[in-house]
Design an enzyme around this catalytic site. Structure first.
Site, mmCIF file in Angstrom:
data_model
loop_
_atom_site.group_PDB
_atom_site.id
_atom_site.type_symbol
_atom_site.label_atom_id
_atom_site.label_comp_id
_atom_site.label_asym_id
_atom_site.label_seq_id
_atom_site.Cartn_x
_atom_site.Cartn_y
_atom_site.Cartn_z
ATOM 1 N N GLY A 215 -4.561 11.030 8.084
ATOM 2 C CA GLY A 215 -5.045 10.443 6.827
ATOM 3 C C GLY A 215 -6.263 11.105 6.240
ATOM 4 N N GLY A 217 -6.180 14.015 4.521
ATOM 5 C CA GLY A 217 -5.869 14.756 3.296
ATOM 6 C C GLY A 217 -5.165 16.090 3.494
ATOM 7 N N GLU A 425 -5.855 5.981 24.830
ATOM 8 C CA GLU A 425 -6.848 6.996 24.487
ATOM 9 C C GLU A 425 -6.171 8.282 24.015
ATOM 10 O OE1 GLU A 425 -10.637 8.954 26.555
ATOM 11 O OE2 GLU A 425 -9.817 7.184 27.569
HETATM 12 N N1 ATP Z 1 -9.766 13.718 0.963
HETATM 13 C C1 ATP Z 1 -9.020 12.801 0.345
HETATM 14 N N2 ATP Z 1 -9.204 12.563 -0.964
HETATM 15 C C2 ATP Z 1 -8.483 11.639 -1.595
HETATM 16 N N3 ATP Z 1 -7.529 10.895 -1.018
HETATM 17 C C3 ATP Z 1 -7.291 11.101 0.277
HETATM 18 C C4 ATP Z 1 -8.017 12.075 1.013
HETATM 19 N N4 ATP Z 1 -7.550 12.068 2.269
HETATM 20 C C5 ATP Z 1 -6.583 11.160 2.317
HETATM 21 N N5 ATP Z 1 -6.417 10.573 1.120
HETATM 22 C C6 ATP Z 1 -5.460 9.488 0.812
HETATM 23 O O1 ATP Z 1 -4.732 9.200 1.970
HETATM 24 C C7 ATP Z 1 -3.356 9.449 1.803
HETATM 25 C C8 ATP Z 1 -2.812 10.108 3.025
HETATM 26 O O2 ATP Z 1 -3.369 11.395 3.162
HETATM 27 P P1 ATP Z 1 -2.566 12.635 3.727
HETATM 28 O O3 ATP Z 1 -1.128 12.294 3.808
HETATM 29 O O4 ATP Z 1 -2.926 13.843 2.960
HETATM 30 O O5 ATP Z 1 -3.155 12.700 5.165
HETATM 31 P P2 ATP Z 1 -2.780 13.685 6.333
HETATM 32 O O6 ATP Z 1 -4.038 14.319 6.775
HETATM 33 O O7 ATP Z 1 -1.683 14.577 5.915
HETATM 34 O O8 ATP Z 1 -2.306 12.639 7.402
HETATM 35 P P3 ATP Z 1 -1.325 12.838 8.640
HETATM 36 O O9 ATP Z 1 -2.026 13.688 9.625
HETATM 37 O O10 ATP Z 1 -1.156 11.427 9.112
HETATM 38 O O11 ATP Z 1 -0.076 13.445 8.084
HETATM 39 C C9 ATP Z 1 -3.254 10.319 0.569
HETATM 40 O O12 ATP Z 1 -2.066 10.108 -0.139
HETATM 41 C C10 ATP Z 1 -4.462 9.883 -0.240
HETATM 42 O O13 ATP Z 1 -4.139 8.741 -0.991
#
Ligand code: ATP
Length: 429
Positions: A215, A217, A425
């Site tokens: 989550g 980004g 963990e």
């Molecule tokens: N830096 C950011 N700026 C704005 N919104 C963000 C950001 N990071 C996460 N989000 C919000 O969280 C949602 C999920 O983020 P994202 O899918 O890019 O995470 P991820 O790092 O790919 O997660 P995962 O590892 O679980 O796949 C996005 O759709 C957005 O709404």
């Protein structure tokens, strides 16, 4: 003159070859004229009988043809029913999945009940259909493969998400400026200005690996680069390649790169890379061999890939520590970018981004909200903004107030805490 009734003609009793003795009596007599008249009448009569018989004959012929066609139809029906009876009487076939194709005649399968067998293959089956991952039916006694079960869905279609144009831009990402800069250099510019790299004489990195907690980004970054470059965004999830289509991972990787080339300029985004690129612990297990085969295919595709081409690869993982070093060697994922949890300033920015199109009160203190959400990811902050909006809707308000935000922060953060407590963990939510 003998009398011949109509029914004699109709029933075929009239002998056309015989001439009645009485008929001779006319010859050489005064009645000769009468006799000629009689013969003419008779001839007309016979002609009309002949026409009638011909018609009847035609009718019988067509009835015969109809009966023959009916006979054929019923014979076919009998054969079909016989085959159906035979089919229902035969012993059931065992369903299995191909684990490995050893030779043209020998295949390693895992039966649906668990055990693995080395089995023979019917020579009538096409070799191309016998690939790892294919579902097959085995004869119950000999366990030979007698049939390849067609897949109900094309794995390539369901495992890949292909989006021709994205609506996420860099402005939609909070707090990841240096990561965006990295992606501009390693993905955007090679696609938009390949000549600049040629002029200077450097080759752009082949693959970019984004790592960080869930989550934060990573997916958002990949989507935004695809948007900026107007490239097709093709996403696959590592764990789905393995879990859903055991044995089909390597085929899918090949198809993924084929599609990326066809739809270029394109960006391949491999989420959860660790699912296919973890260091192997146990080589003997069939599933592990499958993972390995998928990884080998990915490495082969990357090695045979021109880094100046218009297909770029971005992968993401939450577990950089478990990756097979082979994947990180130069010429593969040679740009590794950390996507951290947002700091206070980034959190305030992310709040602003996610409330841009919401109707919020003027006095919202995003800095204070950022302070209160120390361990929140971008996804959590998005959830907080959404929850605050829901509260306002529930209370039928015109705008979202600071109190709604505070309540929502409390709710989302405490939920996150409890979920973390129950997770083992090393596992993230
Ligand atoms: N830096 C950011 N700026 C704005 N919104 C963000 C950001 N990071 C996460 N989000 C919000 O969280 C949602 C999920 O983020 P994202 O899918 O890019 O995470 P991820 O790092 O790919 O997660 P995962 O590892 O679980 O796949 C996005 O759709 C957005 O709404």
């Amino acid at each position: 003159m003998s009398e011949t009734s109509d029914s004699d003609f109709e029933h075929g009793r009239y002998d056309f070859t015989s001439v009645n003795k009485a008929d001779y009596d006319y010859v050489g007599t005064d009645n000769e004229e009468d006799f000629s008249k009689y013969l003419l009448d008779r001839m007309r009569q016979l002609e009309s009988r002949n026409t009638l018989l011909k018609e009847q004959c035609d009718q019988i012929e067509s009835e015969k043809r109809f009966v023959e066609s009916q006979k054929l139809k019923y014979e076919r029906e009998v054969r079909r029913l016989q085959a159906e009876v035979d089919r229902l009487k035969t012993v059931p076939l065992v369903v299995a999945t191909i684990m490995d194709v050893i030779s043209e005649e020998k295949v390693l399968v895992r039966s649906s009940t668990g055990p693995q067998f080395m089995v023979n293959v019917s020579q009538y089956l096409s070799e191309e259909s016998l690939v790892p991952g294919a579902k097959v039916a085995l004869n119950q006694q000999t366990l030979a493969i007698v049939e390849v079960i067609p897949t109900s869905e094309d794995p390539a279609v369901s495992a890949m998400e292909v989006i021709e144009s994205q609506d996420v831009d860099y402005e939609d990402i909070g707090g990841l400026d240096s990561q965006i800069q990295e992606l501009i250099e390693s993905v955007e510019l090679p696609l938009t200005k390949p000549e600049a790299f040629q002029r200077i004489g450097i080759t752009p990195p082949k693959g970019v690996l984004l790592y960080g907690e869930p989550g934060t980004g990573k997916t958002l970054l990949a989507k935004a680069v695809a948007h900026r470059t107007e490239a097709t965004y093709i996403r696959v999830v590592g764990s789905e390649l393995i879990q859903k289509y055991i044995g089909d991972g390597s085929k899918l990787v090949r198809e993924l790169f084929d599609m990326a080339r066809k739809k270029s300029p394109s960006i391949i985004f491999i989420d959860e890379l660790d699912a296919i690129a973890s260091r192997r612990l146990n080589d003997t297990n069939g599933a592990d061999r499958e993972v390995q085969r998928t990884l080998m295919q990915l490495l082969a595709e990357m090695d045979g890939f021109d880094n100046r081409g218009d297909v770029r690869i971005i992968a993401a993982t939450n577990r950089l520590d478990v990756l097979d070093p082979a994947i990180l060697r130069p010429g593969r994922f040679d740009r590794i970018v950390n996507v951290p949890m947002p700091d206070e300033e980034a959190r305030a920015n992310i709040f602003r981004i996610h409330t841009r199109f919401m109707s919020v009160a003027k006095d919202i203190d995003f800095k204070k909200l950022a302070k209160l959400t120390e361990k929140a990811s971008g996804a959590d902050l998005n959830a907080i903004a959404m929850e605050a909006g829901m509260l306002a809707v529930r209370l039928d308000k015109k705008t979202i107030s600071m109190d709604d935000f505070l309540e929502s922060v409390q709710k989302v953060m405490s939920k996150k805490e409890t979920e973390k407590e129950v997770l083992p963990e090393g596992m993230f939510i």
